[in-house]
Design an enzyme around this catalytic site. Structure first.
Site: not given
Length: 674
Positions: A32-33, A218-219, A249, A602
């Site tokens: 994503k980043t 973002d997010e 998420q 994670r």
């Protein structure tokens, strides 16, 4: 020219789709980043003015990382892109338009401690005992109302609400009035106030819509109603909004985040395109299979399935232990075994649903002499000595800040007790004065004990001297002079019994002073007011557990955005994961399932899901039920392991860890161990 060949097809589509609304559904570990940074750099290469691009996220750490990546890809123009958190953007906008917002140029930001103190004061004004009713619950209801763009709280009908509804309804307007009187805003106002401003002022709205032609969020799954409204107001008719997020998420519903924002993106931004990033670059195939199995059961979601080209990897290990101590010792034993394979301590993380679950894990790791760090505990900015110094500095900037003023009026002790302050408060209310104005007129306050007016006058003079120093010289020098004048170091040392604890307090004070010096060195126009505003925002940032060379212990919420080679997810039981209701609200099973999904994803290489078959609670042994989420794990992706098959005695673990260290020392020395 940036190289787009390193991106997979969906990533590339997300980067080159530059006009109109775009929703990028970025699964866990899907790069994503990287996509965000490439998209911003691509916009600049298409000739978009860097200052016309606004990229917002939720933490300063994420904003810094985004800014660094954009600058690396796009060169110097990338540094001019407006990259910030939502709250930093709101602060900037309010600073630009403070007159229109009815704020002074140097307004204060109340932190969480100040907010709680203010709510307590307002509760007392309406005759509510803050010992019988939790002020934090009242503050939570006020925050919830602000994030929902409500200007008042309406109690629910009889039999449907509780006393907190009534209390919050009474406290809310008084709390807002107190903020205005102190020339301050709280964190929620940093979003709500710009929304109110842009809604009512068409000229201002057009100004910022003209300034920012392309928005990136973002997010996005973590946005609340207020943040969505801010985006819509700034985006305007162009609607060049790229929202990047993952509904799977969305785990912050309890603090106002609306997963509906991402599920209904096209409703808010008609004509939106949707791109799905499903290739995972983090975890092994079997970890992803378990994650997919758990999240697929959620009814309200955008279907997607994570996959990887990295191979299946080891099966996820599921262990049922006799009790919480046995569970903790099993975790320690497995870490010791994996350490024998050469893994560093930083490879390991232990995740849990509730902070209270960390105790047995901590004890087991301590017994085994394993370095570990608990994240999300008592924060630096919650420490008394830090809050004392910050309160002094806030008063030097804004004497109207009654919360900070009340905190320091008798710190260090100078004989101005609560009874004296209550009389001054009453005089201030009667005369329509701010507290500091009333302190200046202490000689007129009726009923003060002998000598009290003189002591108050000395305190007022102290504050005035400090204010003059801040106006005339360098902020850091003025702050150090203030600390010396009130002898804050000695006060901090005297507040605790041991020399070590005293030194920690002194170090906390020094940390604040060094931060102010750092601000002076880096800022173009250093000022105490600007530093305090930035500090209030930065203090909300989450820790970075990756910096520590030890086993990381944290809640599932704190783990979001992080990854570790080996993850132990403990307490996978009913009423822990999924958890029972929080803050009196009914349990949100969908969000609990998303939380389990976040925990599973994670893990990069190895994942353990552990539970206890019984736990002791208030002296009673309670039988525990396995989490329903364990039923959703694919049979070919996990194995059940017997924790008793691997001894977990603390002395054996410690001995094993010691032998590993001996072997490493011998290897470094170039000779055989033993």
């Amino acid at each position: 020219m940036i190289d787009l060949s390193t991106l997979n097809p969906p990533q590339r589509e997300a980067v080159v789709t530059t006009e109109g609304p775009l929703l990028v559904l970025a699964g866990a570990g899907s790069g994503k980043t990287r996509v965000i940074a490439h998209r911003v750099a691509y916009l600049l290469l298409q000739g978009i003015d860097p200052e016309a691009v606004l990229a917002v996220t939720f933490t300063n750490k994420a904003a810094r990382e985004m800014r660094e990546r954009v600058t690396h890809l796009a060169g110097p123009p990338g540094a001019d892109v407006f990259v910030s958190t939502f709250h930093s953007f709101g602060l900037w906008l309010l600073g630009e338009e403070h007159r229109a917002a009815g704020l002074p140029r140097r307004f204060a930001i109340c932190d969480a401690g100040d907010q709680a103190a203010l709510v307590k004061r307002c509760m007392r004004e309406v005759k509510v005992d803050d010992r019988a009713f939790d002020p934090r619950r009242v503050l939570w209801l006020i925050s919830k109302a602000k994030n929902a763009l409500q200007t008042k709280i309406t109690p629910r009908p009889d039999g449907q609400g509780d006393d907190y509804d009534l209390i919050a309804a009474e406290v809310f307007p008084r709390y807002q009035q107190a903020l205005r009187a102190q020339r301050a805003v709280d964190f929620d106002d940093l979003i709500a106030a710009p929304v109110a401003l842009l809604k009512k002022d068409a000229a201002l709205r057009q100004k910022y819509q003209a300034r920012f032609s392309h928005l990136l969020v973002d997010e996005y799954q973590d946005t609340n109603l207020c943040q969505l409204e801010l985006l819509k107001l700034v985006a305007g008719a162009r609607k060049n909004v790229c929202a990047v997020g993952d509904d799977d998420q969305a785990i912050y519903g309890w603090r106002g985040a609306e997963v509906k924002n991402i599920l209904r993106f096209e409703k808010h931004f008609p004509g939106a395109r949707e791109v799905r990033l499903e290739q995972n670059y983090r975890s092994t195939g079997r970890v992803l299979a378990c994650a997919n199995g758990v999240i697929a059961r959620n009814p309200a979601r955008k279907p997607k399935k994570l996959w990887t080209a990295a191979g299946p990897g080891d099966p996820v290990k599921v262990a049922a232990c006799a009790g919480e101590e046995e569970e903790a010792h099993f975790v320690a034993a497995e870490i010791a075994r994996l350490r024998g394979e050469g893994r560093p301590w930083s490879h390991f993380a232990v995740l849990y649903r509730l902070n209270a679950q960390s105790r047995p894990i901590e004890e087991a790791l301590r017994e085994a002499q394993m370095p570990h760090e608990v994240h999300g505990g008592s924060a630096f900015f919650d420490r008394a000595e830090v809050r004392d110094l910050l309160a002094y500095l806030k008063v030097c900037i804004t004497p109207e800040d009654e919360t900070s003023l009340a905190r320091i009026v008798n710190v260090p002790a100078r004989g101005i007790g609560d009874a004296t302050l209550e009389k001054v408060h009453a005089f201030a209310v009667q005369e329509g004065l701010h507290l500091f104005q009333a302190l200046r007129r202490a000689a007129e306050v009726p009923g003060l004990s002998k000598g009290a007016p003189e002591k108050i006058a000395e305190f007022v003079a102290l504050v005035e001297r400090a204010r003059q120093r801040f106006e005339a010289g360098r902020p850091s020098e003025a702050a150090r002079a203030l600390v010396a004048e009130i002898d804050l170091y000695a006060w901090a040392r005297l507040s605790v019994q041991s020399a070590e604890a005293g030194q920690r307090k002194v170090d906390g004070i020094d940390g604040i002073l060094r931060s102010l010096e750092w601000h002076e060195e880096r800022a173009r126009r250093p000022s105490l007011a600007a530093w305090l505003q930035r500090l209030m925002l930065d203090s909300r940032d989450e820790e970075d557990p990756a910096r520590d060379d030890g086993i990381a212990l944290m809640t599932l919420h704190a783990a979001k955005g992080l990854e570790f080679p080996v993850v132990f997810l403990v307490g996978v039981e009913e009423d822990l994961l999924p958890c029972a209701g929080i803050q009196g609200e009914a349990r949100d099973l969908d969000e609990e399932r998303r939380l389990a999904y976040v925990g599973i994803t994670r893990a990069r290489e190895l994942l353990y899901l552990t539970r206890a078959t019984q736990r002791v609670k208030r002296g009673k042994v309670l039988v525990r039920t396995p989490s329903r989420f364990l039923e959703d794990l694919p049979a070919d992706a996990h194995v059940k392991v017997d924790p008793d098959a691997q001894p977990a005695a603390p002395e054996e673990i410690a001995a094993h860890a010691g032998s590993v260290l001996d072997a490493l020392r011998a290897r470094l020395a170039g000779k055989p161990a033993g």
